[in-house]
Design a protein around this motif. Structure first.
Motif, PDB file in Angstrom:
ATOM      1  N   GLU A  37       0.899  -1.252  -0.020  1.00 42.35           N
ATOM      2  CA  GLU A  37       0.005  -0.027  -0.086  1.00 42.35           C
ATOM      3  C   GLU A  37       0.876   1.358  -0.118  1.00 42.35           C
ATOM      4  OE1 GLU A  37      -2.602  -0.411   3.334  1.00 42.35           O
ATOM      5  OE2 GLU A  37      -3.854  -1.775   2.179  1.00 42.35           O
ATOM      6  N   THR A  38       2.193   0.961   0.482  1.00 44.32           N
ATOM      7  CA  THR A  38       2.728   2.499   0.394  1.00 44.32           C
ATOM      8  C   THR A  38       3.716   2.665  -0.690  1.00 44.32           C
ATOM      9  OG1 THR A  38       4.544   1.143   1.795  1.00 44.32           O
ATOM     10  CG2 THR A  38       2.809   2.240   3.109  1.00 44.32           C
ATOM     11  N   SER A  39       4.370   1.484  -1.244  1.00 37.60           N
ATOM     12  CA  SER A  39       5.276   1.621  -2.320  1.00 37.60           C
ATOM     13  C   SER A  39       4.527   1.497  -3.739  1.00 37.60           C
ATOM     14  CB  SER A  39       6.420   0.428  -2.213  1.00 37.60           C
ATOM     15  OG  SER A  39       5.748  -0.776  -2.314  1.00 37.60           O
ATOM     16  N   GLY A  40       3.520   1.154  -3.902  1.00 39.23           N
ATOM     17  CA  GLY A  40       3.001   0.774  -5.120  1.00 39.23           C
ATOM     18  C   GLY A  40       3.483  -0.347  -5.743  1.00 39.23           C
ATOM     19  N   LEU A  41       3.390  -0.456  -7.272  1.00 36.16           N
ATOM     20  CA  LEU A  41       3.664  -1.890  -7.954  1.00 36.16           C
ATOM     21  C   LEU A  41       4.565  -1.340  -8.958  1.00 36.16           C
ATOM     22  CD1 LEU A  41       2.905  -4.520  -9.197  1.00 36.16           C
ATOM     23  CD2 LEU A  41       1.041  -3.268 -10.572  1.00 36.16           C
ATOM     24  N   TRP A  42       5.557  -2.559  -9.115  1.00 36.24           N
ATOM     25  CA  TRP A  42       6.231  -2.280 -10.405  1.00 36.24           C
ATOM     26  C   TRP A  42       5.815  -3.473 -11.382  1.00 36.24           C
ATOM     27  CZ3 TRP A  42       9.723   1.148 -11.824  1.00 36.24           C
ATOM     28  CH2 TRP A  42      10.317   2.190 -11.108  1.00 36.24           C
ATOM     29  N   LEU A  43       5.784  -3.026 -12.673  1.00 35.12           N
ATOM     30  CA  LEU A  43       5.280  -4.070 -13.788  1.00 35.12           C
ATOM     31  C   LEU A  43       6.381  -4.006 -14.640  1.00 35.12           C
ATOM     32  CD1 LEU A  43       3.221  -5.856 -15.250  1.00 35.12           C
ATOM     33  CD2 LEU A  43       2.306  -3.453 -16.007  1.00 35.12           C
ATOM     34  N   PHE A  44       6.748  -5.433 -15.050  1.00 42.93           N
ATOM     35  CA  PHE A  44       7.831  -5.455 -16.181  1.00 42.93           C
ATOM     36  C   PHE A  44       7.222  -5.583 -17.554  1.00 42.93           C
ATOM     37  CE2 PHE A  44      10.816  -8.262 -18.494  1.00 42.93           C
ATOM     38  CZ  PHE A  44      11.870  -7.306 -18.923  1.00 42.93           C
ATOM     39  N   GLY A  45       7.593  -5.258 -18.462  1.00 45.81           N
ATOM     40  CA  GLY A  45       7.130  -5.438 -19.952  1.00 45.81           C
ATOM     41  C   GLY A  45       8.130  -5.863 -20.686  1.00 45.81           C
ATOM     42  N   TYR A  46       7.958  -7.035 -21.641  1.00 43.43           N
ATOM     43  CA  TYR A  46       8.935  -7.358 -22.326  1.00 43.43           C
ATOM     44  C   TYR A  46       8.388  -7.600 -23.917  1.00 43.43           C
ATOM     45  CZ  TYR A  46       6.345 -11.699 -21.380  1.00 43.43           C
ATOM     46  OH  TYR A  46       5.491 -12.656 -21.384  1.00 43.43           O
ATOM     47  N   GLY A  47       7.015  -7.269 -23.967  1.00 41.41           N
ATOM     48  CA  GLY A  47       6.522  -7.167 -25.301  1.00 41.41           C
ATOM     49  C   GLY A  47       5.839  -5.997 -25.827  1.00 41.41           C
ATOM     50  N   SER A  48       4.551  -5.912 -25.944  1.00 40.28           N
ATOM     51  CA  SER A  48       3.779  -4.550 -26.299  1.00 40.28           C
ATOM     52  C   SER A  48       3.926  -3.611 -25.022  1.00 40.28           C
ATOM     53  CB  SER A  48       2.489  -5.078 -26.643  1.00 40.28           C
ATOM     54  OG  SER A  48       1.519  -5.653 -25.500  1.00 40.28           O
ATOM     55  N   LEU A  49       4.015  -3.898 -23.968  1.00 40.43           N
ATOM     56  CA  LEU A  49       4.055  -2.876 -22.907  1.00 40.43           C
ATOM     57  C   LEU A  49       5.321  -2.171 -23.166  1.00 40.43           C
ATOM     58  CD1 LEU A  49       3.001  -5.108 -19.700  1.00 40.43           C
ATOM     59  CD2 LEU A  49       1.600  -3.184 -20.880  1.00 40.43           C
ATOM     60  N   ILE A  50       6.346  -2.483 -23.638  1.00 42.47           N
ATOM     61  CA  ILE A  50       7.530  -1.584 -23.855  1.00 42.47           C
ATOM     62  C   ILE A  50       7.054  -0.361 -24.663  1.00 42.47           C
ATOM     63  CG2 ILE A  50       9.822  -1.473 -24.863  1.00 42.47           C
ATOM     64  CD1 ILE A  50      10.028  -4.245 -24.500  1.00 42.47           C
ATOM     65  N   TRP A  51       6.225  -0.314 -25.705  1.00 44.15           N
ATOM     66  CA  TRP A  51       6.005   0.583 -26.384  1.00 44.15           C
ATOM     67  C   TRP A  51       4.424   1.255 -26.125  1.00 44.15           C
ATOM     68  CZ3 TRP A  51       5.773  -4.053 -28.723  1.00 44.15           C
ATOM     69  CH2 TRP A  51       4.496  -4.375 -29.689  1.00 44.15           C
ATOM     70  N   LYS A  52       3.519   0.314 -25.483  1.00 42.20           N
ATOM     71  CA  LYS A  52       1.993   0.669 -24.924  1.00 42.20           C
ATOM     72  C   LYS A  52       2.232   0.572 -23.540  1.00 42.20           C
ATOM     73  CE  LYS A  52      -0.510  -0.004 -29.243  1.00 42.20           C
ATOM     74  NZ  LYS A  52      -1.740  -0.658 -29.934  1.00 42.20           N
ATOM     75  N   PRO A  53       2.473   1.453 -22.826  1.00 41.83           N
ATOM     76  CA  PRO A  53       2.579   1.440 -21.212  1.00 41.83           C
ATOM     77  C   PRO A  53       1.435   0.989 -20.737  1.00 41.83           C
ATOM     78  CG  PRO A  53       3.569   3.408 -22.187  1.00 41.83           C
ATOM     79  CD  PRO A  53       2.737   2.833 -23.246  1.00 41.83           C
TER      80      PRO A  53
END
Length: 233
Positions: free
Chosen positions: A4-20
């Motif tokens: 709840e205090t730090s949030g979330l880190w999400l790793f993208g290796y496909g389409s998320l690289i150019w479509k956040p």
């Protein structure tokens, strides 16, 4: 992981690289270790249909990959991509958004992420590594297709289309996006497939290309916004 205090880190290796993903407040280029990126995941919901699945990338554990007969016999142990930070106030919303997309074989995992050295040098607040959520189409999922003949795979990508667009667009955009991350981030598997697709396109006559364009998108609802729907990898 997230809290709840730090949030979330999400790793993208496909389409998320150019479509956040939505609501991110930070994007960090970098890599994860001990995986191999391959176009070995069928896509029935984005770059293909249930009747004619396209192909998108997934990650394979490096040790498991070495036990398979891959036409691309070499692969680095680093997979480059981009990590996105989702602020605490948006974490639950974004997780629900992504979990809705956890279909077509993808599963949630967490893995250490290493920011690019150039980014760490310019931003002293980043640690050497931190945990990221990542969506992976595991080999036991029904959409995992495994190693394929490269020319046949390129031809399949070239003809496939789904609600999120043409499969070849996904491949070409991934190739370009990887080139922007780091001098080390070019992926031979991705670049080789893109080159094979371009060669096949050049070999087609104008009539064949025109006929193909007539049928692209027939019977499909084109998704126009990542807020509506997008791939999770």
């Amino acid at each position: 992981m997230e809290d709840e205090t730090s949030g979330l880190w999400l790793f993208g290796y496909g389409s998320l690289i150019w479509k956040p993903p939505p609501h991110f407040d930070r994007r960090v280029p970098g890599y994860i270790n001990r995986y191999v990126r391959r176009f070995w995941q069928a896509s029935e919901d984005h770059r293909g249909t249930p009747q004619a699945p396209g192909r998108v990338v997934t990650l394979i554990d490096h040790d498991h990959w070495k036990s398979l007969s891959d036409p691309h016999a070499n692969a680095p142990e680093r997979v480059w991509g981009a990590a996105y930070h989702i602020p605490p106030a948006r974490t639950q919303e974004v997780k629900e958004y992504l979990d809705i997309r956890e279909i077509n074989g993808y599963s949630i995992q967490y893995t250490p992420f290493y920011p690019a050295e150039s980014v760490r040098q310019s931003d002293g607040s980043l640690p050497e590594k931190f945990s990221c959520l990542v969506y992976i189409g595991l080999p036991e999922n029904p959409q995992f297709v495994g190693p394929q003949d490269l020319d046949a795979l390129a031809a399949h990508i070239l003809k496939s289309v789904g609600p999120s667009g043409e499969n070849k667009e996904y491949l070409y955009m991934l190739e370009m996006a990887l080139e922007t991350l780091s001098p080390e981030s070019v992926d031979e598997h991705v670049s080789d497939l893109a080159g094979r697709c371009r060669e096949l396109e050049r070999a087609r006559g104008p009539e064949e290309r025109d006929e193909e364009r007539k049928h692209v998108g027939e019977g499909l609802t084109r998704v126009r916004s990542t807020e509506e729907q997008e791939e999770v990898e």
